[in-house]
Scaffold this motif. Sequence first.
Motif, PDB file in Angstrom:
ATOM      1  N   PRO A  78      14.898  37.452 -12.227  1.00 42.07           N
ATOM      2  CA  PRO A  78      15.019  38.188 -10.964  1.00 42.07           C
ATOM      3  C   PRO A  78      15.069  39.704 -11.155  1.00 42.07           C
ATOM      4  CG  PRO A  78      16.458  36.271 -10.926  1.00 42.07           C
ATOM      5  CD  PRO A  78      15.924  36.380 -12.326  1.00 42.07           C
ATOM      6  N   ASN A  79      15.438  40.171 -12.347  1.00 43.80           N
ATOM      7  CA  ASN A  79      15.510  41.601 -12.624  1.00 43.80           C
ATOM      8  C   ASN A  79      14.203  42.170 -13.164  1.00 43.80           C
ATOM      9  OD1 ASN A  79      18.213  41.942 -11.839  1.00 43.80           O
ATOM     10  ND2 ASN A  79      18.949  41.178 -13.818  1.00 43.80           N
ATOM     11  N   GLY A  80      13.156  41.351 -13.189  1.00 43.26           N
ATOM     12  CA  GLY A  80      11.850  41.851 -13.598  1.00 43.26           C
ATOM     13  C   GLY A  80      11.611  41.893 -15.083  1.00 43.26           C
ATOM     14  N   GLU A  81      12.369  41.118 -15.839  1.00 38.71           N
ATOM     15  CA  GLU A  81      12.146  41.024 -17.274  1.00 38.71           C
ATOM     16  C   GLU A  81      11.514  39.679 -17.617  1.00 38.71           C
ATOM     17  OE1 GLU A  81      16.028  41.700 -18.911  1.00 38.71           O
ATOM     18  OE2 GLU A  81      15.873  43.875 -18.652  1.00 38.71           O
ATOM     19  N   VAL A  82      10.895  39.590 -18.778  1.00 42.38           N
ATOM     20  CA  VAL A  82      10.312  38.327 -19.216  1.00 42.38           C
ATOM     21  C   VAL A  82      11.433  37.314 -19.417  1.00 42.38           C
ATOM     22  CG1 VAL A  82       9.038  37.162 -21.058  1.00 42.38           C
ATOM     23  CG2 VAL A  82       8.332  39.451 -20.303  1.00 42.38           C
TER      24      VAL A  82
ATOM     25  N   HIS B 282       0.053  35.813 -18.210  1.00 44.89           N
ATOM     26  CA  HIS B 282      -0.842  36.413 -17.208  1.00 44.89           C
ATOM     27  C   HIS B 282      -0.237  37.664 -16.582  1.00 44.89           C
ATOM     28  CE1 HIS B 282       1.788  34.585 -14.357  1.00 44.89           C
ATOM     29  NE2 HIS B 282       1.211  33.395 -14.309  1.00 44.89           N
ATOM     30  N   ARG B 283      -0.759  38.057 -15.410  1.00 48.27           N
ATOM     31  CA  ARG B 283      -0.395  39.350 -14.837  1.00 48.27           C
ATOM     32  C   ARG B 283       1.016  39.403 -14.251  1.00 48.27           C
ATOM     33  NH1 ARG B 283      -4.759  41.527 -11.075  1.00 48.27           N
ATOM     34  NH2 ARG B 283      -3.577  43.462 -11.303  1.00 48.27           N
ATOM     35  N   ALA B 284       1.807  38.378 -14.495  1.00 49.15           N
ATOM     36  CA  ALA B 284       3.247  38.536 -14.293  1.00 49.15           C
ATOM     37  C   ALA B 284       3.721  39.700 -15.164  1.00 49.15           C
ATOM     38  CB  ALA B 284       3.985  37.254 -14.676  1.00 49.15           C
ATOM     39  N   PHE B 285       3.015  39.921 -16.263  1.00 48.55           N
ATOM     40  CA  PHE B 285       3.295  41.058 -17.145  1.00 48.55           C
ATOM     41  C   PHE B 285       3.263  42.366 -16.361  1.00 48.55           C
ATOM     42  CE2 PHE B 285       1.779  44.362 -20.091  1.00 48.55           C
ATOM     43  CZ  PHE B 285       2.713  44.257 -21.122  1.00 48.55           C
ATOM     44  N   ASP B 286       2.256  42.504 -15.489  1.00 48.01           N
ATOM     45  CA  ASP B 286       2.109  43.734 -14.712  1.00 48.01           C
ATOM     46  C   ASP B 286       3.206  43.892 -13.667  1.00 48.01           C
ATOM     47  OD1 ASP B 286      -0.265  44.591 -16.008  1.00 48.01           O
ATOM     48  OD2 ASP B 286      -1.423  43.162 -14.822  1.00 48.01           O
TER      49      ASP B 286
ATOM     50  N   ARG C  24       9.354  44.929 -15.276  1.00 42.33           N
ATOM     51  CA  ARG C  24      10.021  46.235 -15.138  1.00 42.33           C
ATOM     52  C   ARG C  24       9.557  47.261 -16.166  1.00 42.33           C
ATOM     53  NH1 ARG C  24      14.893  47.800 -12.861  1.00 42.33           N
ATOM     54  NH2 ARG C  24      15.352  45.631 -12.310  1.00 42.33           N
ATOM     55  N   ASN C  25       9.383  46.817 -17.409  1.00 42.98           N
ATOM     56  CA  ASN C  25       9.062  47.733 -18.499  1.00 42.98           C
ATOM     57  C   ASN C  25       8.011  47.084 -19.386  1.00 42.98           C
ATOM     58  OD1 ASN C  25       9.245  48.854 -21.278  1.00 42.98           O
ATOM     59  ND2 ASN C  25      10.866  50.130 -20.415  1.00 42.98           N
ATOM     60  N   LEU C  26       6.798  47.612 -19.367  1.00 45.19           N
ATOM     61  CA  LEU C  26       5.692  46.946 -20.056  1.00 45.19           C
ATOM     62  C   LEU C  26       5.866  46.940 -21.575  1.00 45.19           C
ATOM     63  CD1 LEU C  26       2.510  48.000 -18.035  1.00 45.19           C
ATOM     64  CD2 LEU C  26       4.141  46.154 -17.615  1.00 45.19           C
TER      65      LEU C  26
ATOM     66  N   ARG D  93      -1.945  35.930 -26.216  1.00 44.13           N
ATOM     67  CA  ARG D  93      -2.584  37.068 -25.551  1.00 44.13           C
ATOM     68  C   ARG D  93      -1.844  37.419 -24.272  1.00 44.13           C
ATOM     69  NH1 ARG D  93      -5.580  33.110 -26.005  1.00 44.13           N
ATOM     70  NH2 ARG D  93      -7.083  34.108 -27.398  1.00 44.13           N
ATOM     71  N   ILE D  94      -2.103  38.635 -23.785  1.00 42.87           N
ATOM     72  CA  ILE D  94      -1.568  39.099 -22.517  1.00 42.87           C
ATOM     73  C   ILE D  94      -2.737  39.556 -21.648  1.00 42.87           C
ATOM     74  CG2 ILE D  94      -0.171  40.847 -21.356  1.00 42.87           C
ATOM     75  CD1 ILE D  94       1.544  41.008 -23.906  1.00 42.87           C
ATOM     76  N   LEU D  95      -2.791  39.040 -20.431  1.00 42.12           N
ATOM     77  CA  LEU D  95      -3.765  39.497 -19.439  1.00 42.12           C
ATOM     78  C   LEU D  95      -3.101  40.601 -18.633  1.00 42.12           C
ATOM     79  CD1 LEU D  95      -6.336  39.284 -17.695  1.00 42.12           C
ATOM     80  CD2 LEU D  95      -5.203  37.439 -16.426  1.00 42.12           C
ATOM     81  N   THR D  96      -3.707  41.784 -18.603  1.00 42.97           N
ATOM     82  CA  THR D  96      -3.038  42.900 -17.935  1.00 42.97           C
ATOM     83  C   THR D  96      -4.011  43.909 -17.345  1.00 42.97           C
ATOM     84  OG1 THR D  96      -1.479  44.743 -18.244  1.00 42.97           O
ATOM     85  CG2 THR D  96      -2.834  44.144 -20.143  1.00 42.97           C
ATOM     86  N   SER D  97      -3.584  44.502 -16.246  1.00 39.93           N
ATOM     87  CA  SER D  97      -4.293  45.643 -15.656  1.00 39.93           C
ATOM     88  C   SER D  97      -3.475  46.913 -15.864  1.00 39.93           C
ATOM     89  CB  SER D  97      -4.534  45.398 -14.161  1.00 39.93           C
ATOM     90  OG  SER D  97      -3.302  45.158 -13.482  1.00 39.93           O
ATOM     91  N   GLY D  98      -2.579  46.876 -16.846  1.00 37.99           N
ATOM     92  CA  GLY D  98      -1.793  48.052 -17.160  1.00 37.99           C
ATOM     93  C   GLY D  98      -0.714  48.372 -16.143  1.00 37.99           C
ATOM     94  N   GLY D  99      -0.246  47.341 -15.429  1.00 32.06           N
ATOM     95  CA  GLY D  99       0.811  47.542 -14.458  1.00 32.06           C
ATOM     96  C   GLY D  99       0.332  48.153 -13.151  1.00 32.06           C
TER      97      GLY D  99
END
Length: 247
Positions: free
Chosen positions: A99-103, A123-127, A130-132, A146-152
Motif C-alpha cells: 500500500p505504500n508503493g514499494e515492491v 511489469h509496469r507496476a514498477f512504474d 515510489r522509488n524506481l 526482467r523489468i518492463l518499464t516506461s521509466g515511471g
Amino acid sequence: MTKVLLEAPVFTVEAAIKASQYGIDRLELCADFLEGGETPSAGALKYIKSKVDIPVFVMIRPRGGDFVYTNDELQVMKEDIRLLKDCGADGFVFGVLTPNGEVNIGACEQLVEAAGGLPCTFHRAFDASRNLEKSLEAVIECGFRRILTSGGKNTVTDGAEVIKSLLHKAGNRIIIMPGGGMKVELVEALAATGNLREIHASCKAWRNSSSKFWNEDLALSALPDHQGKVLTVSKEEVERFLRVLDN
C-alpha cells in the motif's frame, strides 16, 4: 547493434497468430486492453500455443485498478500460474506492490516460486512504485529475469532518460525492457547504453468488424471511436521495428 529481442503484447488470438507470422520474437498474452492487461483464459493460451512456435509469456493480474492485492487475490494468481503453466506458458508477467508503493517482496517471491523456474517479468507496476532505484534492487532480490518499464512516466518517450539510467544501474543483473508507447525512433538512443537487450512494443492496429449489422442504440465498447473495431497487429509497424533491430 547487438540483436535486440522484440516482444509484443497481444490481447486476441488473431493478434497473437499474426504477430508470430510477422516476425515478433516473443508474445505477452493478456486480456482486457482497457485495463492495460489482465490474466487471459487458459483456452486462449492453449490454442495459441498450438499455432505459434515462439515463446508466450502470460500476464498474471486478477483485476485492474492497482497492484495491491488481497490474500485471496494472491491465491488466485498462484492458481492461475499453475493452470497456465500446465497449458504451456513459457513465462509469466506480474507485479505486486505494498500500500505504500514499494515492491511487495514476500508476495512476489511466492509467485516467482509458483512459476517453478519459468522466467518472470515484473511489469509496469514498477512504474507505479515510489522509488524506481529501490524497486530495481527489490525486483532483482525476488528473482525476476526482467523489468518492463516506461521509466515511471506515461510513455517511453517521457521516461527515456530514466530508462537509460536504469539500464546502466541494472547492468547484467536483470534485463530492463522499455515498453509503454515504445517508438522505433527511441531504439538507437536506448541501445547506445550498451545494455539494451529487449524492447516491448504493441504494434497494435484496429480492423473493422466483419459484422454486417449493428444495433445503433447499443454501445459495446468503452472506446466510442472503436465501436465495431477489433484489436489486431500492424504488419507495417512490426516491420519498422525489425528493420531497426536487425541492423
